[in-house]
Design a protein around this motif. Structure first.
Motif, PDB file in Angstrom:
ATOM      1  N   ARG A   1       0.830  -1.209   0.000  1.00 15.27           N
ATOM      2  CA  ARG A   1       0.000   0.000   0.000  1.00 15.27           C
ATOM      3  C   ARG A   1       0.863   1.256   0.000  1.00 15.27           C
ATOM      4  O   ARG A   1       1.935   1.284   0.598  1.00 15.27           O
ATOM      5  N   GLN A   2       0.355   2.260  -0.664  1.00 11.38           N
ATOM      6  CA  GLN A   2       0.994   3.567  -0.715  1.00 11.38           C
ATOM      7  C   GLN A   2       0.219   4.491   0.215  1.00 11.38           C
ATOM      8  O   GLN A   2      -1.015   4.471   0.230  1.00 11.38           O
ATOM      9  N   LEU A   3       0.916   5.300   0.991  1.00 13.10           N
ATOM     10  CA  LEU A   3       0.290   6.277   1.874  1.00 13.10           C
ATOM     11  C   LEU A   3       0.632   7.661   1.350  1.00 13.10           C
ATOM     12  O   LEU A   3       1.811   7.978   1.160  1.00 13.10           O
ATOM     13  N   VAL A   4      -0.389   8.469   1.080  1.00 11.22           N
ATOM     14  CA  VAL A   4      -0.193   9.851   0.642  1.00 11.22           C
ATOM     15  C   VAL A   4      -0.703  10.743   1.762  1.00 11.22           C
ATOM     16  O   VAL A   4      -1.869  10.671   2.156  1.00 11.22           O
ATOM     17  N   MET A   5       0.206  11.588   2.274  1.00 10.76           N
ATOM     18  CA  MET A   5      -0.136  12.529   3.337  1.00 10.76           C
ATOM     19  C   MET A   5      -0.196  13.921   2.723  1.00 10.76           C
ATOM     20  O   MET A   5       0.688  14.302   1.958  1.00 10.76           O
ATOM     21  N   LEU A   6      -1.246  14.663   3.073  1.00  5.84           N
ATOM     22  CA  LEU A   6      -1.447  16.003   2.532  1.00  5.84           C
ATOM     23  C   LEU A   6      -1.716  16.993   3.653  1.00  5.84           C
ATOM     24  O   LEU A   6      -2.309  16.632   4.679  1.00  5.84           O
ATOM     25  N   SER A   7      -1.310  18.239   3.454  1.00  6.53           N
ATOM     26  CA  SER A   7      -1.595  19.305   4.405  1.00  6.53           C
ATOM     27  C   SER A   7      -1.827  20.591   3.628  1.00  6.53           C
ATOM     28  O   SER A   7      -1.021  20.950   2.761  1.00  6.53           O
ATOM     29  N   ALA A   8      -2.931  21.263   3.921  1.00  2.58           N
ATOM     30  CA  ALA A   8      -3.275  22.491   3.203  1.00  2.58           C
ATOM     31  C   ALA A   8      -2.453  23.679   3.670  1.00  2.58           C
ATOM     32  O   ALA A   8      -2.358  24.673   2.965  1.00  2.58           O
ATOM     33  N   GLY A   9      -1.871  23.619   4.830  1.00  2.00           N
ATOM     34  CA  GLY A   9      -1.126  24.764   5.330  1.00  2.00           C
ATOM     35  C   GLY A   9      -2.050  25.935   5.589  1.00  2.00           C
ATOM     36  O   GLY A   9      -3.207  25.768   5.940  1.00  2.00           O
TER      37      GLY A   9
END
Length: 134
Positions: free
Chosen positions: A33-41
């Motif tokens: 599995r691939q984990l993509v972490m995002l943050s809008a800031g």
């Protein structure tokens, strides 16, 4: 781009209004599995709650990810001194995003808070690792 955690890379995406915005981005792999972490800031045009479908569609296409084997999580950082703040500038919450996928197009997207202590601990551990795969 100091509004993103140090282990995140800034990536420019286009929001739902087709305006370029910066989003914090980090990828990690766990097994198959691939984990993509995002943050809008701090950029209001980059809010994930309004732009998730647009953003992850771009990410899936750009990085040639298989959405069926990819998990998307959002890091939301709370402002220090806000309601319920304990004085820590690093207060944050995790949200796991779910979508129905039609090819590389996400549909019916929603986010659920990550409440499991072990899941939050794992995400916090990945957060501080400096080896982003971006």
């Amino acid at each position: 781009m100091s509004e993103f955690p140090a282990s995140f890379s800034p990536i420019q995406l286009h929001n739902r209004l087709n305006r370029p915005v910066w989003v914090g981005f980090k990828m990690a792999r766990r097994g198959s599995r691939q984990l993509v972490m995002l943050s809008a800031g701090a950029e209001s045009g980059a809010k994930l709650s309004k732009n998730f479908e647009t953003f992850v569609g771009q990410i899936v296409r750009e990085f040639k990810l298989d959405p069926e084997h990819t998990d998307f999580v959002e890091l939301r950082r709370e402002k220090a001194g806000g309601e319920g703040a304990t004085g820590s500038a690093d207060a944050h919450s995790w949200f796991r995003w779910h979508a129905q996928w039609v090819g590389s197009a996400p549909m019916e997207c929603k986010a659920d808070p990550v409440t499991s202590e072990s899941a939050r601990s794992y995400l916090d551990e990945v957060l501080v690792q400096s080896n982003a795969a971006a």
